[in-house]
Design a protein around this motif. Structure first.
Motif, PDB file in Angstrom:
ATOM      1  N   VAL A 145       1.605   5.764  -1.453  1.00 36.68           N
ATOM      2  CA  VAL A 145       2.790   6.498  -1.012  1.00 36.68           C
ATOM      3  C   VAL A 145       4.068   5.755  -1.403  1.00 36.68           C
ATOM      4  CG1 VAL A 145       4.020   7.402   1.009  1.00 36.68           C
ATOM      5  CG2 VAL A 145       1.532   7.570   0.891  1.00 36.68           C
ATOM      6  N   THR A 146       4.058   4.454  -1.234  1.00 32.60           N
ATOM      7  CA  THR A 146       5.257   3.672  -1.544  1.00 32.60           C
ATOM      8  C   THR A 146       5.454   3.459  -3.042  1.00 32.60           C
ATOM      9  OG1 THR A 146       4.060   1.563  -1.295  1.00 32.60           O
ATOM     10  CG2 THR A 146       5.196   2.438   0.657  1.00 32.60           C
ATOM     11  N   ALA A 147       4.400   3.650  -3.864  1.00 29.92           N
ATOM     12  CA  ALA A 147       4.445   3.233  -5.268  1.00 29.92           C
ATOM     13  C   ALA A 147       5.480   3.947  -6.126  1.00 29.92           C
ATOM     14  CB  ALA A 147       3.055   3.379  -5.893  1.00 29.92           C
ATOM     15  N   PRO A 148       5.562   5.286  -6.136  1.00 30.75           N
ATOM     16  CA  PRO A 148       6.441   5.939  -7.129  1.00 30.75           C
ATOM     17  C   PRO A 148       7.896   5.522  -6.995  1.00 30.75           C
ATOM     18  CG  PRO A 148       4.947   7.526  -6.117  1.00 30.75           C
ATOM     19  CD  PRO A 148       4.836   6.268  -5.320  1.00 30.75           C
ATOM     20  N   LEU A 149       8.510   5.256  -8.127  1.00 30.52           N
ATOM     21  CA  LEU A 149       9.943   4.946  -8.111  1.00 30.52           C
ATOM     22  C   LEU A 149      10.756   6.166  -7.702  1.00 30.52           C
ATOM     23  CD1 LEU A 149      10.129   2.767 -11.334  1.00 30.52           C
ATOM     24  CD2 LEU A 149      10.465   1.982  -8.996  1.00 30.52           C
TER      25      LEU A 149
END
Length: 230
Positions: A145-149
């Motif tokens: 969940v946190t990964a995408p820029l």
């Protein structure tokens, strides 16, 4: 806007509290049951709750017989926190909060540590606070969940590029920190922890049928749950 100031922003706080009142968050349906399942019997334990918010977890632990130090950076959240004779609230930033060595039997954190920039440094401090055999149990936003820029519901992207992410969540510019599952678990092992549970809590099909807004959380896990013994 970082975690230390986010929950004192009136626009953010209004949106967040409405989310909790409407039951549209992850807490009641997914996070609280998952956390409860890994916690020990707490009667007589000295507990530290990191990022305690309005004290829901701290009060549940105190009601089970624990003595709890509940820590949060938000003045507004602590002002509204539920009171209990065995809960002592402390306003402090998790980036530099400190306790004497061996002063805790259990350290918990509910959906707060993705706001902490230096996760390894925090793990090192928790390891000092815990007595031998003490438990560190926490939930964070799942790294997928946190990964995408650029935020997206079900796109895993930029996973290897750890660091800060900015999100629009009630207000613009909310800063969270992405790190891979491998980095999280390696930090725990490096500081002397033995992993007990690593889980990815998701709603059941029955929960989604009753609460359709949870459907996205069966397409990718919303949370990572870890418990580890010192």
């Amino acid at each position: 806007m970082k975690g230390s100031e986010l929950y004192d922003d009136p626009d953010f706080l209004s949106g967040y509290r409405q989310l909790r009142r409407d039951g549209l968050g992850l807490n009641d349906a997914i996070e609280i049951p998952a956390m409860n399942a890994v916690l020990p019997v707490v009667e007589g334990l000295r507990v530290v709750d990191l990022g305690c918010g309005e004290g829901g977890l701290a009060v549940r632990l105190a009601s089970g017989g624990a003595e709890v130090i509940a820590v949060d950076a938000s003045e507004q959240m602590l002002a509204a926190a539920a009171r209990h004779p065995r809960v002592r609230y402390v306003r402090a930033d998790l980036a530099d909060f400190e306790l004497p060595p061996g002063s805790a039997d259990l350290v918990v954190s509910s959906l707060a540590l993705h706001y902490v920039e230096d996760f390894g440094g925090l793990v090192a401090r928790v390891a000092r606070w815990l007595t031998p055999g003490g438990l560190f149990a926490f939930t964070i936003e799942h790294p997928v969940v946190t990964a995408p820029l650029v935020a997206a519901d079900c796109v895993v992207d930029d996973y290897a590029d750890e660091g800060p992410r900015q999100r629009a969540w009630f207000v613009d510019g909310v800063v969270k920190y992405h790190r891979t599952i491998g980095t999280i678990l390696a930090a725990l092992r490096r500081h002397g922890f033995r992993l007990e549970v690593v889980d990815e809590p998701m709603p059941t099909a029955e929960q989604v049928e009753q609460s359709p807004h949870l459907a996205v959380h069966r397409r990718r896990p919303p949370l990572l749950l870890v418990s580890a013994v010192r």
